[in-house]
Design an enzyme around this catalytic site. Sequence first.
Site, mmCIF file in Angstrom:
data_model
loop_
_atom_site.group_PDB
_atom_site.id
_atom_site.type_symbol
_atom_site.label_atom_id
_atom_site.label_comp_id
_atom_site.label_asym_id
_atom_site.label_seq_id
_atom_site.Cartn_x
_atom_site.Cartn_y
_atom_site.Cartn_z
ATOM 1 N N GLU A 166 -55.314 -28.046 0.931
ATOM 2 C CA GLU A 166 -55.688 -28.816 -0.260
ATOM 3 C C GLU A 166 -55.948 -27.781 -1.332
ATOM 4 O O GLU A 166 -56.850 -26.954 -1.181
ATOM 5 C CB GLU A 166 -56.919 -29.668 0.085
ATOM 6 C CG GLU A 166 -57.243 -30.703 -0.956
ATOM 7 C CD GLU A 166 -58.295 -30.220 -1.887
ATOM 8 O OE1 GLU A 166 -57.901 -29.634 -2.926
ATOM 9 O OE2 GLU A 166 -59.482 -30.402 -1.609
ATOM 10 N N CYS B 28 -62.347 -29.490 -7.184
ATOM 11 C CA CYS B 28 -60.885 -29.658 -7.196
ATOM 12 C C CYS B 28 -60.480 -30.874 -8.003
ATOM 13 O O CYS B 28 -59.323 -31.013 -8.392
ATOM 14 C CB CYS B 28 -60.346 -29.731 -5.776
ATOM 15 S SG CYS B 28 -61.325 -30.760 -4.708
HETATM 16 P P1 NAP Z 1 -58.633 -18.470 -2.042
HETATM 17 O O1 NAP Z 1 -58.317 -17.226 -2.739
HETATM 18 O O2 NAP Z 1 -57.558 -19.462 -1.909
HETATM 19 O O3 NAP Z 1 -59.193 -18.093 -0.613
HETATM 20 C C1 NAP Z 1 -59.620 -19.078 0.313
HETATM 21 C C2 NAP Z 1 -59.651 -18.462 1.688
HETATM 22 O O4 NAP Z 1 -58.330 -18.192 2.110
HETATM 23 C C3 NAP Z 1 -60.396 -17.162 1.700
HETATM 24 O O5 NAP Z 1 -61.199 -17.153 2.823
HETATM 25 C C4 NAP Z 1 -59.327 -16.107 1.765
HETATM 26 O O6 NAP Z 1 -59.688 -15.038 2.589
HETATM 27 C C5 NAP Z 1 -58.174 -16.833 2.416
HETATM 28 N N1 NAP Z 1 -56.889 -16.392 1.889
HETATM 29 C C6 NAP Z 1 -56.498 -16.377 0.603
HETATM 30 N N2 NAP Z 1 -55.235 -15.919 0.506
HETATM 31 C C7 NAP Z 1 -54.829 -15.658 1.757
HETATM 32 C C8 NAP Z 1 -53.634 -15.129 2.319
HETATM 33 N N3 NAP Z 1 -52.600 -14.793 1.556
HETATM 34 N N4 NAP Z 1 -53.577 -14.971 3.641
HETATM 35 C C9 NAP Z 1 -54.622 -15.284 4.429
HETATM 36 N N5 NAP Z 1 -55.783 -15.755 3.956
HETATM 37 C C10 NAP Z 1 -55.886 -15.941 2.641
HETATM 38 O O7 NAP Z 1 -59.841 -19.231 -2.720
HETATM 39 P P2 NAP Z 1 -61.299 -18.735 -3.094
HETATM 40 O O8 NAP Z 1 -61.551 -17.351 -2.642
HETATM 41 O O9 NAP Z 1 -62.195 -19.757 -2.573
HETATM 42 O O10 NAP Z 1 -61.323 -18.807 -4.657
HETATM 43 C C11 NAP Z 1 -60.355 -18.153 -5.472
HETATM 44 C C12 NAP Z 1 -59.714 -19.145 -6.417
HETATM 45 O O11 NAP Z 1 -59.175 -20.252 -5.694
HETATM 46 C C13 NAP Z 1 -60.660 -19.806 -7.415
HETATM 47 O O12 NAP Z 1 -60.928 -19.025 -8.531
HETATM 48 C C14 NAP Z 1 -59.903 -21.068 -7.727
HETATM 49 O O13 NAP Z 1 -58.927 -20.819 -8.688
HETATM 50 C C15 NAP Z 1 -59.230 -21.440 -6.460
HETATM 51 N N6 NAP Z 1 -59.954 -22.509 -5.706
HETATM 52 C C16 NAP Z 1 -59.620 -23.794 -5.958
HETATM 53 C C17 NAP Z 1 -60.286 -24.796 -5.296
HETATM 54 C C18 NAP Z 1 -59.956 -26.212 -5.548
HETATM 55 O O14 NAP Z 1 -60.490 -27.068 -4.880
HETATM 56 N N7 NAP Z 1 -59.116 -26.502 -6.477
HETATM 57 C C19 NAP Z 1 -61.283 -24.532 -4.375
HETATM 58 C C20 NAP Z 1 -61.615 -23.202 -4.141
HETATM 59 C C21 NAP Z 1 -60.922 -22.203 -4.807
HETATM 60 P P3 NAP Z 1 -60.585 -13.822 2.060
HETATM 61 O O15 NAP Z 1 -61.534 -14.352 1.069
HETATM 62 O O16 NAP Z 1 -61.224 -13.322 3.291
HETATM 63 O O17 NAP Z 1 -59.639 -12.880 1.427
#
Ligand code: NAP
Length: 527
Positions: free
Chosen positions: A264, A301
Amino acid sequence: MITGKNYIGNILSAEGTTKFTTFNPLENKENEWTFTEASTEEINEACELAAKAFKKYSRASGTKKAEFLRAIADEIESLGDHLLEVYSLESGLPNGRAAGERGRTLGQLRSFANHLEEGTWVEASIDTAKPDRQPMPKVDLRKMNVALGPVVVFGASNFPLAFSTAGGDAAAALAAGCPIIVKSHPMHAGTGELVASAILEAATKTGMPNGVFSNLNSNGIEVGQQLVKNSFIKAVAFTGSLKGGRALYDLAATREEPIPVFAEMGSINPVIILPKALENRAKVIGETYAGSITLGTGQFCTNPGLILAIKSDGLTEFVTSLSSQILKIDASCMLHPNIADAYEKNKKKALYQNRVQVLAENSNNVKPNFAKQVVATVRGDTFLENPTLHHEIFGPYSLVVQCKSINQLEKIVSKLEGQLTGTVISDENEVDNYITLIHELENRVGRIIFNGVPTGVEVCASMLHGGPYPASTDSRFTAVGVDSIKRFVRPFSYQDWPNNLLPAELQNKNPLGILRNVDGEKTTKAI
Ligand code: NAP
């Protein structure tokens, strides 16, 4: 107690060499606990243990699994205020939000317990044999949903409780009969460990097999990647960025045995304000939306990131009201410096695009990690031409698109990427005149809202939280509500199988008294 270690089943373990801390964004300083990232050996051990536990846990009765889920809720409750304090220290979110999210988490677990006891989720379907059928006898076939296998659950940064260790995805997978391995979110690893300890206490108290639950720390993408690649894992649940979700989806697809990734990934949640509504109550709508855009510092989200309307005096009044109202709201703290930095970067990028005009931006000096809210505007043709403006900006940001005609508005809606929600603001019967537009919107979203705001996701059976890609990787499923269990099951048929060897759900006597489809008739009767 927070130890900073991983839970490999019910064993605490810290064999890895990478250490990290969580961060208090309100105080702008590191928290006191040190966490150890899971090593490759620990990851493999957790996966193997989950596969062993699956053999027993997947066959546990609904009553037994319900007992486990209720015990998890009770154990989380008994962590008391300490859990809420750690939650706030690791997220900057206020105590009231922490308490509300805990309530939602407990409610989700208990509603899955009720769902299991009610029993129809297995969708039992029975076609009895007709040995005398001509020209061929008909065999006896009985079908029901069974658990998929061990599931990896990625904790979400923006819901440290309700979409993390014992959140919606975890509860749904456990309810289905799947052991889970939680890839703890590094921003709230302490909150995660406390909840993990509650789950393991509940597992011990209710006699669940070791390995039904593991909790792994990570401070980089490698742990998640290794988990998704591990051959014991049969499905993945994820909430987060499009970049992260898509990377995991692609990784799962390249495995020798591809597996589903239910990601999601958020959206910009278009809001359409119809002309008469603008004519009659532009000011109030502006006030309402200033609140929705900034709720939870825009870190939902379902945040309304896109407002669409046709140019008119009413639209000008709305824009004035939204702009003045949003500036009255105090800036608030984001979850983590990385999220705050990403917001600033993405916001700047959007605002620097050609012909984007800032309507209102908080220009006060704010504390570190606080987000300055902003609303901007652009013409319909500019929006259509520039894909950068279609991307999610995670934070208190929204773009008002001023369309020159209904045709342009319809075209914009038809060109939108898949979204979690779409909202229509209308005067009473006004919407009747915009059916084509509404149908376009329905094609792009998972949930449509009439005269409301998209923020606020009710947890109940009729909720659909998902939508066409990229809102989610599979628009056939919801990530919220009891139907989210369907992501972690597969239908399975028994042909001419001995009655006493069938699961209770499919036996002739219907010992569980559940509603079944028997020879085309919905009934609770025995055969
Ligand atoms: P994220 O970057 O998508 O990361 C979520 C989880 O997935 C983290 O635990 C991360 O691990 C892991 N992950 C990310 N990329 C990966 C990959 N290529 N391979 C394996 N694992 C991976 O989200 P976030 O850290 O929560 O937040 C960053 C950005 O995501 C926010 O600024 C926002 O833009 C977006 N976000 C959107 C929503 C929504 O509901 N729309 C919710 C949360 C976040 P690690 O942290 O251990 O690297």
